[in-house]
Scaffold this motif. Sequence first.
Motif, mmCIF file in Angstrom:
data_model
loop_
_atom_site.group_PDB
_atom_site.id
_atom_site.type_symbol
_atom_site.label_atom_id
_atom_site.label_comp_id
_atom_site.label_asym_id
_atom_site.label_seq_id
_atom_site.Cartn_x
_atom_site.Cartn_y
_atom_site.Cartn_z
ATOM 1 N N PHE A 71 -22.177 24.194 7.852
ATOM 2 C CA PHE A 71 -21.140 23.418 8.541
ATOM 3 C C PHE A 71 -20.369 22.614 7.486
ATOM 4 O O PHE A 71 -20.897 21.654 6.898
ATOM 5 C CB PHE A 71 -21.807 22.516 9.585
ATOM 6 C CG PHE A 71 -20.848 21.784 10.469
ATOM 7 C CD1 PHE A 71 -19.907 22.465 11.224
ATOM 8 C CD2 PHE A 71 -20.877 20.396 10.560
ATOM 9 C CE1 PHE A 71 -19.016 21.786 12.045
ATOM 10 C CE2 PHE A 71 -19.998 19.710 11.382
ATOM 11 C CZ PHE A 71 -19.062 20.410 12.118
ATOM 12 N N THR A 72 -19.125 23.025 7.251
ATOM 13 C CA THR A 72 -18.341 22.465 6.143
ATOM 14 C C THR A 72 -18.262 20.932 6.115
ATOM 15 O O THR A 72 -18.445 20.349 5.044
ATOM 16 C CB THR A 72 -16.921 23.086 6.143
ATOM 17 O OG1 THR A 72 -17.072 24.508 6.136
ATOM 18 C CG2 THR A 72 -16.127 22.664 4.935
ATOM 19 N N PRO A 73 -17.998 20.228 7.248
ATOM 20 C CA PRO A 73 -17.936 18.760 7.165
ATOM 21 C C PRO A 73 -19.218 18.140 6.592
ATOM 22 O O PRO A 73 -19.160 17.136 5.889
ATOM 23 C CB PRO A 73 -17.717 18.334 8.621
ATOM 24 C CG PRO A 73 -17.017 19.494 9.231
ATOM 25 C CD PRO A 73 -17.614 20.699 8.590
ATOM 26 N N TRP A 104 -8.197 24.248 8.465
ATOM 27 C CA TRP A 104 -9.573 24.068 8.949
ATOM 28 C C TRP A 104 -10.091 25.312 9.683
ATOM 29 O O TRP A 104 -11.306 25.494 9.815
ATOM 30 C CB TRP A 104 -9.679 22.839 9.865
ATOM 31 C CG TRP A 104 -8.658 22.800 10.973
ATOM 32 C CD1 TRP A 104 -7.436 22.212 10.909
ATOM 33 C CD2 TRP A 104 -8.764 23.393 12.262
ATOM 34 N NE1 TRP A 104 -6.758 22.409 12.092
ATOM 35 C CE2 TRP A 104 -7.556 23.122 12.943
ATOM 36 C CE3 TRP A 104 -9.744 24.127 12.922
ATOM 37 C CZ2 TRP A 104 -7.308 23.558 14.244
ATOM 38 C CZ3 TRP A 104 -9.505 24.555 14.227
ATOM 39 C CH2 TRP A 104 -8.296 24.282 14.862
ATOM 40 N N ILE A 110 -13.571 25.482 8.121
ATOM 41 C CA ILE A 110 -14.713 25.122 8.978
ATOM 42 C C ILE A 110 -15.162 26.316 9.827
ATOM 43 O O ILE A 110 -16.314 26.736 9.765
ATOM 44 C CB ILE A 110 -14.369 23.907 9.875
ATOM 45 C CG1 ILE A 110 -14.041 22.693 9.006
ATOM 46 C CG2 ILE A 110 -15.548 23.597 10.815
ATOM 47 C CD1 ILE A 110 -13.590 21.466 9.750
#
Lengths: 101, 155
Positions: free
Chosen positions: A93-95, B84, B88
């Motif tokens: 999960f990038t964040p 994003w 993401i």
Amino acid sequence: MTKKIKSVYVFASLSIVGIGLLNLLSVMSKKIKDLLALNKAIGPYSGKVILGILIGLLFALLYYSLAKDNKINFKKWNIFFVVSLLIGLLLIFTPFLELFE
Amino acid sequence: MGSEEFISLLHGFLGTIVLMSFSGVLLGLFSLNKNRYNILKYSIIIMTIAVILIDIFGMMIYAVYRETNADSAKSKILASDKPWVHEILMEFKEFSGIYVAIILILASFLVIEFKDELFKNKQIRNTLVLMMTLAMLLTLITFGLGAYITKVQSI
């Protein structure tokens, strides 16, 4: 028989965590990211998946050769697997990964 | 039709196979009927093989998606006002599909190894229900992300 199933649990859990950890390492280090690019067309993704699965396989074989064939406690193994899956999901999960950049 | 389009088509078609096989797994798992063991076994094996093939075809499509030229889907998404979607959603989707295959391999082993006990032992059945729930939740998330990313920018 239970030894085989427990080894598959080890394979599944550690493959998922392994893929996640390699993804984290590639975010933290450009050098590792480049090393993971085993296939030019798909880049570091290839190394993360192949090596992650190899990590799981290696530990599963190790577990299979060392463990005893006693009764399986499904509750314990399911918790181990679900926790591994949650860790694996967090590590893609990038964040969350941006905290380590 | 180009080879990329054909692979994309197969990728989507196998998704349908996964959903169809899942109905066989549900039937075998909840009917509690020993005679339906084969339906359960073959459905879960087909489902696992289909997901592994989807992942392999997905990697081939991903190679086209991430080409370095400015016309690639990845470049277009990153240059748009929705970077994003790649940073993401695509980054997550790349791996969630692989996780589904791993969960299904575990579920297949459970079904094959505990053939006789499966219909008697509630703990094994509940474990299988857990695995199938996790696999289907991740599958639906992965399908959904794939559909959204394609809607934003197809390859």
